[in-house]
Design an enzyme around this catalytic site. Structure first.
Site, PDB file in Angstrom:
ATOM      1  N   ASP A   8       0.877  -1.228   0.066  1.00 33.87           N
ATOM      2  CA  ASP A   8      -0.129   0.071  -0.016  1.00 33.87           C
ATOM      3  C   ASP A   8       0.748   1.289   0.122  1.00 33.87           C
ATOM      4  OD1 ASP A   8       1.050   0.283   2.490  1.00 33.87           O
ATOM      5  OD2 ASP A   8      -1.035   0.184   3.432  1.00 33.87           O
ATOM      6  N   CYS A  65       3.178  -3.338   4.081  1.00 35.19           N
ATOM      7  CA  CYS A  65       2.212  -2.309   4.244  1.00 35.19           C
ATOM      8  C   CYS A  65       3.061  -1.481   5.491  1.00 35.19           C
ATOM      9  CB  CYS A  65       0.961  -2.512   4.966  1.00 35.19           C
ATOM     10  SG  CYS A  65       0.679  -3.619   6.272  1.00 35.19           S
ATOM     11  N   THR A  67       2.757  -1.501   9.011  1.00 35.02           N
ATOM     12  CA  THR A  67       3.511  -2.318   9.860  1.00 35.02           C
ATOM     13  C   THR A  67       3.755  -3.884   9.420  1.00 35.02           C
ATOM     14  OG1 THR A  67       1.202  -2.813  10.505  1.00 35.02           O
ATOM     15  CG2 THR A  67       2.088  -1.099  11.781  1.00 35.02           C
ATOM     16  N   GLY A  70      -1.669  -5.693   8.694  1.00 41.16           N
ATOM     17  CA  GLY A  70      -2.670  -5.779   7.780  1.00 41.16           C
ATOM     18  C   GLY A  70      -2.419  -6.661   6.555  1.00 41.16           C
ATOM     19  N   HIS A  98      11.692 -23.126   9.232  1.00 38.10           N
ATOM     20  CA  HIS A  98      10.843 -23.992  10.013  1.00 38.10           C
ATOM     21  C   HIS A  98       9.558 -23.850   9.585  1.00 38.10           C
ATOM     22  CE1 HIS A  98      13.523 -24.354  13.932  1.00 38.10           C
ATOM     23  NE2 HIS A  98      14.288 -24.642  12.919  1.00 38.10           N
ATOM     24  N   HIS A 133       9.599 -30.403  10.853  1.00 40.21           N
ATOM     25  CA  HIS A 133       8.513 -29.256  10.817  1.00 40.21           C
ATOM     26  C   HIS A 133       7.405 -29.411   9.907  1.00 40.21           C
ATOM     27  CE1 HIS A 133      11.783 -27.183  13.014  1.00 40.21           C
ATOM     28  NE2 HIS A 133      12.414 -27.461  12.101  1.00 40.21           N
TER      29      HIS A 133
HETATM   30  C1  RB5 Z   1      -1.941   2.676   6.440  1.00 36.78           C
HETATM   31  O1  RB5 Z   1      -2.155   3.798   7.185  1.00 36.78           O
HETATM   32  C2  RB5 Z   1      -1.762   1.396   7.564  1.00 36.78           C
HETATM   33  O2  RB5 Z   1      -2.809   1.446   8.292  1.00 36.78           O
HETATM   34  C3  RB5 Z   1      -1.418   0.232   6.711  1.00 36.78           C
HETATM   35  O3  RB5 Z   1      -0.339   0.394   5.924  1.00 36.78           O
HETATM   36  C4  RB5 Z   1      -0.942  -1.058   7.439  1.00 36.78           C
HETATM   37  O4  RB5 Z   1       0.070  -0.715   8.504  1.00 36.78           O
HETATM   38  C5  RB5 Z   1      -1.966  -1.983   8.154  1.00 36.78           C
HETATM   39  O5  RB5 Z   1      -1.710  -2.867   8.857  1.00 36.78           O
END
Ligand code: RB5
Length: 150
Positions: A8, A65, A67, A70, A98, A133
């Site tokens: 994203d 993304c 973090t 998502g 693993h 595994h």
């Molecule tokens: C986008 O703002 C953010 O929410 C997305 O990139 C991600 O981190 C979601 O898990």
């Protein structure tokens, strides 16, 4: 090996760094988007890449993304996807050795580009160990079979 990529907007800068690494190392890839400057939902781009993977267009996936969370959540809703969120090289190595990860998820707002690329390099280069595994992965696949319709 051909890698399918998607991000994203929050993951785009790290995806760009990953593309440079893949190009410099002669690793084939296909970018399922998003494009620079687009503000998008990670859900749509994870889905697009995974549909491509399931159609045989690529051998492994890297989804980025903000973090990585998502992308991981979406990817693991699809049958046959073993998506692993990796925040360091050890996780990247273990996720392959693993867990036979076929989908690396990373966070562009968590990792500096050079660290993210090192995680990618480790994940790309590490082989699955199989052996003990496999029985664990078979158990996961059984749970999947019991709970997924398609
Ligand atoms: C986008 O703002 C953010 O929410 C997305 O990139 C991600 O981190 C979601 O898990």
């Amino acid at each position: 090996m051909k890698i399918g990529l998607a991000s994203d907007h929050a993951g785009f800068p790290l995806k760009k760094g990953v593309i440079v690494y893949l190009q410099e190392n002669g690793i084939a890839y296909f970018d399922y988007g998003s494009a620079e400057g687009e503000k998008v939902d990670y859900v749509d781009f994870a889905e697009r890449a995974i549909v491509g993977y399931q159609a045989g267009e690529c051998d492994r996936l890297i989804l980025v993304c903000g973090t990585g969370i998502g992308m991981t959540m979406v990817a693991n809703k699809f049958k046959g996807i073993r998506a692993t969120l990796c925040c360091d090289e050890y996780m990247a190595e273990m996720s392959r050795a693993h867990n036979d990860s076929n989908c690396l998820t990373i966070g562009g707002r968590i990792l500096p580009v050079d660290e993210g690329v090192f995680i990618v390099k480790t994940w790309v280069e590490t082989e699955y160990e199989g052996g003990r595994h496999q029985a664990r992965l078979d158990k996961i696949a059984k749970i999947e079979d019991q709970n997924f319709k398609a």
